[in-house]
Write an enzyme that holds these catalytic residues in place. Structure first.
Site, PDB file in Angstrom:
ATOM      1  CG  ASP A 160       1.001  -0.717   4.682  1.00 47.32           C
ATOM      2  OD1 ASP A 160       1.884  -0.132   4.144  1.00 47.32           O
ATOM      3  OD2 ASP A 160       0.073   0.208   5.480  1.00 47.32           O
ATOM      4  CD  GLU A 220       5.092   4.173   6.392  1.00 50.60           C
ATOM      5  OE1 GLU A 220       3.954   4.151   6.130  1.00 50.60           O
ATOM      6  OE2 GLU A 220       5.698   2.990   6.144  1.00 50.60           O
ATOM      7  CG  ASP A 223       3.689   0.874   8.157  1.00 52.99           C
ATOM      8  OD1 ASP A 223       4.629   0.815   9.268  1.00 52.99           O
ATOM      9  OD2 ASP A 223       2.915   1.875   8.190  1.00 52.99           O
ATOM     10  CG  ASP A 249      -0.136   3.647   1.497  1.00 49.65           C
ATOM     11  OD1 ASP A 249      -0.223   3.855   0.372  1.00 49.65           O
ATOM     12  OD2 ASP A 249      -1.182   3.961   2.321  1.00 49.65           O
TER      13      ASP A 249
END
Length: 697
Positions: A551, A476, A549, A553
């Site tokens: 998280d 990412e 990641d 997102d």
């Protein structure tokens, strides 16, 4: 063995002996499929009664003793004496090959049973078969052992190993009770003969459920009840019972089969046609004479197109499924392609198709269709009835499709015009995607370090030529790429960064997907094409690993990527070659006393962190504050990323299974699909459970 060959070496198999000697000729195999075929034969007899308007309920019971029972409320098998054989109708139906009421005698206008061997074949291949018939205010019964009529000396429960006495001088159809006036029906219970069927052959309940649901769709108003008592004594299995009844028709069936968002409504194409056929007809004196008869064929089709590219077609002749197609499906697909090709040519300028031509696969992509025809005495290829062979049906189906589509294409209604326009856009985008994918496949080859490469410049490739050992990490952003480049093993680990969130392929067309730079580049990097042309043997990497990641997102990006793989590169998931990396969420540095070096521990969830801290407190150990919470892969240094996420020695990977992808597809369709109402209901229903403090977690 002898070289002599004369007439006394010939064998003549009489009656049901031929069935027991060569069962595969009649039921296909002696495994589970053959066992299920026998059950279909009995069920289809009951369904034919319902189709003819003489029954509303069928019950199928799989009993714990290995037998199966089929009950219906049809007219009941005839119990009077058939004049030519001198036997009752029950004995004729269950012991004589090529005997029954479906040879054009007027009992059935259109039926699935045609050859008159279904019930007698099941009887021949059963260790025991019992028939009970309610008719004329009485209940009649007859029993058979491997096709031979007689009586069992039952002591309580019926058993196939009970003492059997065959009839010697004449058969007897027993009267075992009375029924109320007007009550009719047939009950058949049989035990499959384990001398014929393999030991592992078993009735498949899931297949039975699928077939029963399908039949209930095809015969509106018919209730089919399934009951499986085989696991009734097993607490882990228990009794299974299912019931189906649908008052709609094949439009409901098509909507049930469809799995994607609609491009068109479910269209209904109906019509009839006649044709002449020369058939042998039984004369009063018992002779056969070729006679030309007029047949009427009724056609009913329900079809719709969706946003996906998978094609689902179910074809039926007189309620009997024809999984391998036949003349009716040929006529349907050929005329469908012809009409859509002509309509695309009329709109060539708007659609920008140039000289390219639609192919059948372009038209069928995303289409769900249910095709049914009713034909008196259809010609099937073999007793298993998987392929329709009546030649004249092809032209009749084609005529119905031609007239139905022309009416739809020339309609002046706004809704019809919009749907036709979206359909043309859909098939043209499929055509362009096929041509584009073919071009990709022809031009993409794995390049070694000495060759020029047309692969995207941002791909950081590996050196290994052994595909099974190679890995592609989809990372990412450029920041994560920088860290991952230092953390990877360049021998077998390749990196490909994506910028932000890729296209939502759940509701985008295949043309939009291929024109999206990130999606097209990713397909090019994998190197195996997309959609129907995907070739898993051409994939350039053994593992595809999504590294995002830890998280919200990152989870969103991972879901978008998995949706792309599920919709356009599905074999990668089916073969277990797609993974999600699991980077740590926290880093805890445990302080050790004296000169002993500090210990670094990683946790992957808040719960795991709390458990670790509680353990350290019990051990009277201290840790550095604040505890580092990784908000992205870019916050790690190369050694940390290698040790926790990329190195084969210490990493954790989650394999994406097909069940996971399908479940995610349904959730993703709700959350990001075109339909707003289900999404709103989901948000409203879950709003009370939202913890605002967890939004940034």
């Amino acid at each position: 063995m002898t070289t002599e060959y004369s007439a006394h070496h010939l064998q003549v198999l009489e009656g049901l002996e031929a069935v027991r000697k060569r069962p595969g000729m009649y039921i296909g195999s002696n495994g589970s499929p053959g066992l299920m075929h026998c059950l279909w034969e009995i069920i289809d007899n009951s369904v034919d009664e319902a189709v003819a308007g003489h029954g509303e309920r069928i019950a199928v019971i799989l009993r714990a003793d290995g037998s199966v029972e089929v009950r219906d409320d049809g007219r009941g098998v005839p119990v009077d004496v058939e004049p030519r054989t001198g036997l009752t109708g029950v004995e004729v139906v269950y012991t004589k090959l090529h005997a029954g009421g479906k040879f054009g005698g007027g009992s059935y206008a259109a039926s699935g049973g045609l050859h008159g061997v279904g019930a007698s074949v099941v009887n021949a291949l059963s260790e025991r078969l019992d028939v009970e018939v309610d008719r004329g205010g009485k209940t009649y019964a007859m029993s058979f052992r491997r096709g031979e009529p007689g009586n069992f000396a039952d002591q309580g429960e019926k058993r196939p190993d009970a003492v059997f006495s065959p009839f010697i001088s004449g058969s007897e159809l027993r009267v075992i009770g009375k029924t109320r006036k007007g009550v009719t029906g047939t009950r058949v219970r049989y035990w499959a003969d384990r001398q014929i069927f393999t030991p592992e052959a078993a009735f498949q309940y899931d297949d039975l459920v699928t077939r029963a649901r399908q039949t209930a769709f095809l015969v509106p108003g018919l209730e089919i009840v399934l009951r499986d008592e085989r696991g009734i004594d097993d607490p882990d299995v228990g009794l299974r019972e299912t019931s189906y009844r649908f008052d709609g028709g094949i439009s409901e069936f098509a909507n049930f089969l469809a799995t994607d968002a609609p491009v068109t409504d479910t269209w209904r194409l109906q019509g009839t046609g006649t044709f002449a056929e020369t058939v042998p007809t039984l004369q009063p004196d018992g002779s056969m004479q070729s006679t030309e008869v007029q047949r009427e064929c009724r056609v009913d089709i329900a079809l719709r197109w969706g946003t996906g590219y998978d094609s689902i077609t179910r074809s039926f002749v007189n309620i009997i499924s024809t999984p391998k197609g036949g003349t009716h499906q040929q006529g349907f697909e050929q005329e469908l392609t012809k009409q859509l090709r002509a309509e695309v040519e009329k709109n060539a300028r708007r659609l920008k198709v140039g000289n390219d031509k639609l192919e059948k696969d372009d038209v069928l992509a995303g289409m769900t269709a249910v095709l049914t025809v009713e034909v008196p005495e259809p010609q099937f290829e073999g007793q298993t009835k998987e392929v329709l062979g009546t030649p004249a049906v092809r032209a009749i189906v084609a005529k119905v499709v031609r007239e139905g589509l022309k009416e739809r294409f020339t309609s002046t209604k706004r809704d019809d015009k919009n749907q036709v326009s979206m359909l043309l856009d859909k098939v043209v985008s499929e055509m362009k995607a096929r041509l584009s994918a073919r071009q990709h496949k022809e031009t993409q080859r794995r390049k070694n370090a000495l060759e020029t490469s047309s692969l995207p410049a941002k791909l950081v490739d590996c050196r290994a030529h052994d595909i099974s050992n190679s890995e592609l990490f989809i990372v990412e952003g450029d920041s994560a790429l920088g860290t991952a480049r230092k953390a990877r093993d360049s021998e077998y680990q390749a990196l490909f960064p994506i910028r932000g969130k890729i296209l939502n392929t759940q509701k985008a067309s295949i043309g939009d997907m291929l024109s999206n730079a990130e999606c097209a580049a990713l397909i090019q990097v994998v190197g195996a094409g997309s959609g129907r042309t995907f070739d898993i043997d051409a994939a350039r990497y053994g593992k595809i690993i999504v590294l995002s990641d830890a998280d919200v997102d990152g989870a969103h990006i991972r879901t978008l990527l998995l949706t792309l793989f599920y919709r356009y590169m599905r074999p990668l998931i089916e073969h277990g070659r797609v993974y999600a990396a699991v980077p740590p969420l926290h880093r805890v540095i445990v302080q050790n006393p004296g000169s002993k070096p500090n210990e670094t521990l990683y946790t992957y969830s808040d719960r795991e962190l709390n458990q670790l801290l509680a353990k350290l407190r019990r051990q009277n150990k201290k840790w550095q504050e604040p505890i580092q919470r990784y908000k992205g892969l870019g916050e790690m240094d190369a050694d940390q990323l290698a040790d926790t996420t990329m190195s084969r020695d210490g990493r954790l990977l989650r394999r994406v299974r097909m069940a996971d992808a399908e479940a995610a597809g349904h959730v993703f369709e709700m959350l990001m699909g075109s339909e707003v109402a289900p999404r709103r209901e989901f948000i409203v229903a879950g709003a009370a459970n939202l913890d605002k403090d967890a939004i940034d977690a």
